[in-house]
Design a protein around this motif. Structure first.
Motif, PDB file in Angstrom:
ATOM      1  N   THR A   1      43.728  71.119 -22.233  1.00  0.00           N
ATOM      2  CA  THR A   1      43.552  71.077 -20.789  1.00  0.00           C
ATOM      3  C   THR A   1      42.247  70.370 -20.436  1.00  0.00           C
ATOM      4  O   THR A   1      41.263  70.422 -21.196  1.00  0.00           O
ATOM      5  N   VAL A   2      42.268  69.708 -19.296  1.00  0.00           N
ATOM      6  CA  VAL A   2      41.078  69.079 -18.730  1.00  0.00           C
ATOM      7  C   VAL A   2      40.923  69.615 -17.320  1.00  0.00           C
ATOM      8  O   VAL A   2      41.892  69.644 -16.558  1.00  0.00           O
TER       9      VAL A   2
ATOM     10  N   HIS B   1      43.150  68.842 -12.511  1.00  0.00           N
ATOM     11  CA  HIS B   1      43.560  69.583 -13.705  1.00  0.00           C
ATOM     12  C   HIS B   1      44.559  68.726 -14.464  1.00  0.00           C
ATOM     13  O   HIS B   1      45.389  68.043 -13.851  1.00  0.00           O
ATOM     14  N   TYR B   2      44.455  68.751 -15.789  1.00  0.00           N
ATOM     15  CA  TYR B   2      45.395  68.011 -16.634  1.00  0.00           C
ATOM     16  C   TYR B   2      45.888  68.919 -17.754  1.00  0.00           C
ATOM     17  O   TYR B   2      45.080  69.568 -18.420  1.00  0.00           O
TER      18      TYR B   2
ATOM     19  N   SER C   1      42.664  59.889  -9.240  1.00  0.00           N
ATOM     20  CA  SER C   1      43.746  59.489 -10.145  1.00  0.00           C
ATOM     21  C   SER C   1      43.270  59.622 -11.596  1.00  0.00           C
ATOM     22  O   SER C   1      42.085  59.476 -11.903  1.00  0.00           O
ATOM     23  N   TRP C   2      44.209  59.924 -12.465  1.00  0.00           N
ATOM     24  CA  TRP C   2      43.955  60.091 -13.892  1.00  0.00           C
ATOM     25  C   TRP C   2      43.906  58.714 -14.547  1.00  0.00           C
ATOM     26  O   TRP C   2      44.820  57.917 -14.386  1.00  0.00           O
ATOM     27  N   VAL C   3      42.841  58.431 -15.266  1.00  0.00           N
ATOM     28  CA  VAL C   3      42.740  57.170 -16.004  1.00  0.00           C
ATOM     29  C   VAL C   3      42.457  57.437 -17.488  1.00  0.00           C
ATOM     30  O   VAL C   3      42.229  56.510 -18.248  1.00  0.00           O
ATOM     31  N   GLY C   4      42.469  58.717 -17.868  1.00  0.00           N
ATOM     32  CA  GLY C   4      42.142  59.096 -19.243  1.00  0.00           C
ATOM     33  C   GLY C   4      43.295  58.887 -20.204  1.00  0.00           C
ATOM     34  O   GLY C   4      44.416  58.545 -19.831  1.00  0.00           O
TER      35      GLY C   4
ATOM     36  N   ALA D   1      38.951  61.629 -21.039  1.00  0.00           N
ATOM     37  CA  ALA D   1      39.419  62.507 -19.966  1.00  0.00           C
ATOM     38  C   ALA D   1      38.865  62.046 -18.621  1.00  0.00           C
ATOM     39  O   ALA D   1      38.531  62.850 -17.756  1.00  0.00           O
ATOM     40  N   SER D   2      38.786  60.737 -18.435  1.00  0.00           N
ATOM     41  CA  SER D   2      38.178  60.172 -17.232  1.00  0.00           C
ATOM     42  C   SER D   2      39.131  60.193 -16.043  1.00  0.00           C
ATOM     43  O   SER D   2      40.353  60.169 -16.200  1.00  0.00           O
ATOM     44  N   ILE D   3      38.532  60.230 -14.849  1.00  0.00           N
ATOM     45  CA  ILE D   3      39.290  60.132 -13.607  1.00  0.00           C
ATOM     46  C   ILE D   3      38.667  59.036 -12.738  1.00  0.00           C
ATOM     47  O   ILE D   3      37.529  58.622 -12.978  1.00  0.00           O
ATOM     48  N   ALA D   4      39.423  58.584 -11.750  1.00  0.00           N
ATOM     49  CA  ALA D   4      38.912  57.606 -10.787  1.00  0.00           C
ATOM     50  C   ALA D   4      38.939  58.238  -9.403  1.00  0.00           C
ATOM     51  O   ALA D   4      39.867  58.977  -9.065  1.00  0.00           O
TER      52      ALA D   4
END
Length: 93
Positions: free
Chosen positions: A22-23, A40-41, A58-61, A68-71
């Motif tokens: 989980t992220v 949450h991921y 938005s999820w970019v990971g 586990a990066s986001i934008a």
């Protein structure tokens, strides 16, 4: 301000990456106050559906690559604060 900003988060784990990973991204305004979960991921991304970041994250990971990066779209000075990335990959926390 105004453009997309990348909030980077990288991690290493001693356990194999599974669906249990989980992220969680949390945010606290610069002015203080409550931490709020903004992303949450777990297998798939779950961006927040409420609050100031609704429809802007938005999820970019790529968890297979330890990313586990986001934008964040259209950042404003009012978004300034502390962003915390937390990754759990049971049994490795």
């Amino acid at each position: 301000a105004g453009e997309q900003v990348l909030l980077t988060c990288s991690f290493k784990s001693s356990s194999p990456i599974t669906e249990s990973l989980t992220v969680d991204w949390t945010y606290r305004p610069l002015t203080g106050g409550q931490m709020e979960t903004i992303f949450h991921y777990q297998s798939v991304p779950y961006p927040t559906t409420v609050g100031k970041f609704k429809d802007r994250i938005s999820w970019v990971g790529n968890v297979a690559k330890g990313d586990a990066s986001i934008a964040l779209q259209s950042p404003a000075l009012s978004d300034n604060g502390t962003f915390i990335c937390s990754v759990k990959n049971p049994p490795d926390v």
